[in-house]
Design a protein around this motif. Structure first.
Motif, PDB file in Angstrom:
ATOM      1  N   GLN A 148       0.836  -1.205   0.000  1.00  0.00           N
ATOM      2  CA  GLN A 148       0.000   0.000   0.000  1.00  0.00           C
ATOM      3  C   GLN A 148       0.870   1.254   0.000  1.00  0.00           C
ATOM      4  OE1 GLN A 148      -3.921  -0.323   2.331  1.00  0.00           O
ATOM      5  NE2 GLN A 148      -2.576  -1.710   3.416  1.00  0.00           N
ATOM      6  N   ARG A 149       1.859   1.303   0.894  1.00  0.00           N
ATOM      7  CA  ARG A 149       2.698   2.496   1.037  1.00  0.00           C
ATOM      8  C   ARG A 149       3.568   2.765  -0.162  1.00  0.00           C
ATOM      9  NH1 ARG A 149       4.559   4.187   6.360  1.00  0.00           N
ATOM     10  NH2 ARG A 149       3.368   3.087   7.932  1.00  0.00           N
ATOM     11  N   VAL A 150       4.294   1.736  -0.615  1.00  0.00           N
ATOM     12  CA  VAL A 150       5.311   1.941  -1.652  1.00  0.00           C
ATOM     13  C   VAL A 150       4.708   1.898  -3.054  1.00  0.00           C
ATOM     14  CG1 VAL A 150       7.477   1.051  -2.635  1.00  0.00           C
ATOM     15  CG2 VAL A 150       7.135   1.032  -0.156  1.00  0.00           C
ATOM     16  N   PHE A 151       3.703   1.019  -3.242  1.00  0.00           N
ATOM     17  CA  PHE A 151       3.188   0.824  -4.596  1.00  0.00           C
ATOM     18  C   PHE A 151       1.800   1.426  -4.804  1.00  0.00           C
ATOM     19  CE2 PHE A 151       6.425  -2.334  -3.799  1.00  0.00           C
ATOM     20  CZ  PHE A 151       7.214  -2.218  -4.936  1.00  0.00           C
ATOM     21  N   THR A 204      -7.250  -4.311  -0.677  1.00  0.00           N
ATOM     22  CA  THR A 204      -7.715  -5.519  -1.378  1.00  0.00           C
ATOM     23  C   THR A 204      -6.664  -5.999  -2.384  1.00  0.00           C
ATOM     24  OG1 THR A 204      -9.982  -4.743  -1.143  1.00  0.00           O
ATOM     25  CG2 THR A 204      -9.595  -6.452  -2.794  1.00  0.00           C
ATOM     26  N   LYS A 205      -6.177  -5.082  -3.217  1.00  0.00           N
ATOM     27  CA  LYS A 205      -5.170  -5.420  -4.227  1.00  0.00           C
ATOM     28  C   LYS A 205      -3.859  -5.846  -3.560  1.00  0.00           C
ATOM     29  CE  LYS A 205      -3.765  -5.378  -8.624  1.00  0.00           C
ATOM     30  NZ  LYS A 205      -3.129  -4.272  -9.358  1.00  0.00           N
ATOM     31  N   LEU A 263      -0.709 -12.569  -1.278  1.00  0.00           N
ATOM     32  CA  LEU A 263      -1.078 -13.995  -1.290  1.00  0.00           C
ATOM     33  C   LEU A 263      -0.519 -14.709  -2.525  1.00  0.00           C
ATOM     34  CD1 LEU A 263      -4.725 -13.880   0.123  1.00  0.00           C
ATOM     35  CD2 LEU A 263      -2.683 -14.855   1.218  1.00  0.00           C
ATOM     36  N   GLU A 264      -0.460 -13.995  -3.630  1.00  0.00           N
ATOM     37  CA  GLU A 264       0.159 -14.546  -4.850  1.00  0.00           C
ATOM     38  C   GLU A 264       1.640 -14.870  -4.578  1.00  0.00           C
ATOM     39  OE1 GLU A 264      -1.086 -14.718  -8.181  1.00  0.00           O
ATOM     40  OE2 GLU A 264       0.756 -14.776  -9.367  1.00  0.00           O
ATOM     41  N   VAL A 265       2.336 -13.947  -3.932  1.00  0.00           N
ATOM     42  CA  VAL A 265       3.756 -14.180  -3.597  1.00  0.00           C
ATOM     43  C   VAL A 265       3.867 -15.360  -2.631  1.00  0.00           C
ATOM     44  CG1 VAL A 265       5.837 -13.173  -2.579  1.00  0.00           C
ATOM     45  CG2 VAL A 265       4.296 -11.721  -3.921  1.00  0.00           C
ATOM     46  N   HIS A 266       3.029 -15.362  -1.618  1.00  0.00           N
ATOM     47  CA  HIS A 266       3.074 -16.405  -0.581  1.00  0.00           C
ATOM     48  C   HIS A 266       2.806 -17.797  -1.155  1.00  0.00           C
ATOM     49  CE1 HIS A 266       2.663 -18.222   3.375  1.00  0.00           C
ATOM     50  NE2 HIS A 266       1.461 -18.664   3.047  1.00  0.00           N
ATOM     51  N   THR A 267       1.847 -17.900  -2.069  1.00  0.00           N
ATOM     52  CA  THR A 267       1.447 -19.225  -2.572  1.00  0.00           C
ATOM     53  C   THR A 267       2.228 -19.667  -3.808  1.00  0.00           C
ATOM     54  OG1 THR A 267      -0.347 -18.233  -3.872  1.00  0.00           O
ATOM     55  CG2 THR A 267      -0.913 -19.038  -1.680  1.00  0.00           C
ATOM     56  N   ARG A 268       2.655 -18.714  -4.653  1.00  0.00           N
ATOM     57  CA  ARG A 268       3.312 -19.090  -5.915  1.00  0.00           C
ATOM     58  C   ARG A 268       4.797 -18.777  -5.938  1.00  0.00           C
ATOM     59  NH1 ARG A 268      -1.237 -19.746  -9.648  1.00  0.00           N
ATOM     60  NH2 ARG A 268       0.167 -19.666 -11.417  1.00  0.00           N
ATOM     61  N   GLY A 269       5.296 -18.114  -4.878  1.00  0.00           N
ATOM     62  CA  GLY A 269       6.746 -17.878  -4.797  1.00  0.00           C
ATOM     63  C   GLY A 269       7.182 -16.493  -5.211  1.00  0.00           C
ATOM     64  N   LYS A 270       6.425 -15.875  -6.145  1.00  0.00           N
ATOM     65  CA  LYS A 270       6.717 -14.478  -6.491  1.00  0.00           C
ATOM     66  C   LYS A 270       5.491 -13.808  -7.079  1.00  0.00           C
ATOM     67  CE  LYS A 270       9.013 -15.237 -10.963  1.00  0.00           C
ATOM     68  NZ  LYS A 270      10.105 -14.738 -11.810  1.00  0.00           N
TER      69      LYS A 270
END
Ligand code: TYC
Length: 109
Positions: free
Chosen positions: A51-54, A59-60, A66-73
């Motif tokens: 949220q802060r940097v990007f 929600t986004k 979660l995409e990073v956590h589950t798929r690695g990146k």
């Protein structure tokens, strides 16, 4: 025709042919800023950072985390070189200030 541009070419028997000038600006290369998963950085911290940097809403930011956590990146955003470099530096600096090992890189698209 003094001082004026003339892109037309006289072709005997074919009349005047107008050719378009080649574009004079190339589009700049674009870079994805990518987060790599690790086992230690807290999920809530990653959401806050996104949220802060990007500039993502919660929600986004949660979806990307979660995409990073589950798929690695996962992709945080796509920018020109210097903007991407700055985002990587800001994300890394913010994580280090909080003693998290978060890994953020950039890849040309
Ligand atoms: N895998 C981390 C955990 O379970 C969460 C995490 C998500 C870490 C994204 C880094 O870029 C990251 N706490």
């Amino acid at each position: 025709m003094s001082g004026e541009q003339d892109n037309g070419k006289e072709r005997p028997g074919q009349g005047l042919v107008v050719e378009e000038a080649a574009p004079r600006l190339k589009k700049p290369p674009l870079y994805q800023v990518v987060l790599i998963n690790d086992d230690y950085t807290p999920m809530e911290f990653v959401v806050d950072l996104l949220q802060r940097v990007f500039g993502h809403d919660r929600t986004k930011a949660t979806r990307i985390m979660l995409e990073v956590h589950t798929r690695g990146k996962g992709v945080c955003g796509v920018y020109t070189f210097e903007i991407a470099e700055t985002k990587v530096a800001q994300a890394t600096s913010y994580a280090r200030q909080h003693q998290h090992p978060l890994l953020c890189t950039m890849e040309e698209t």
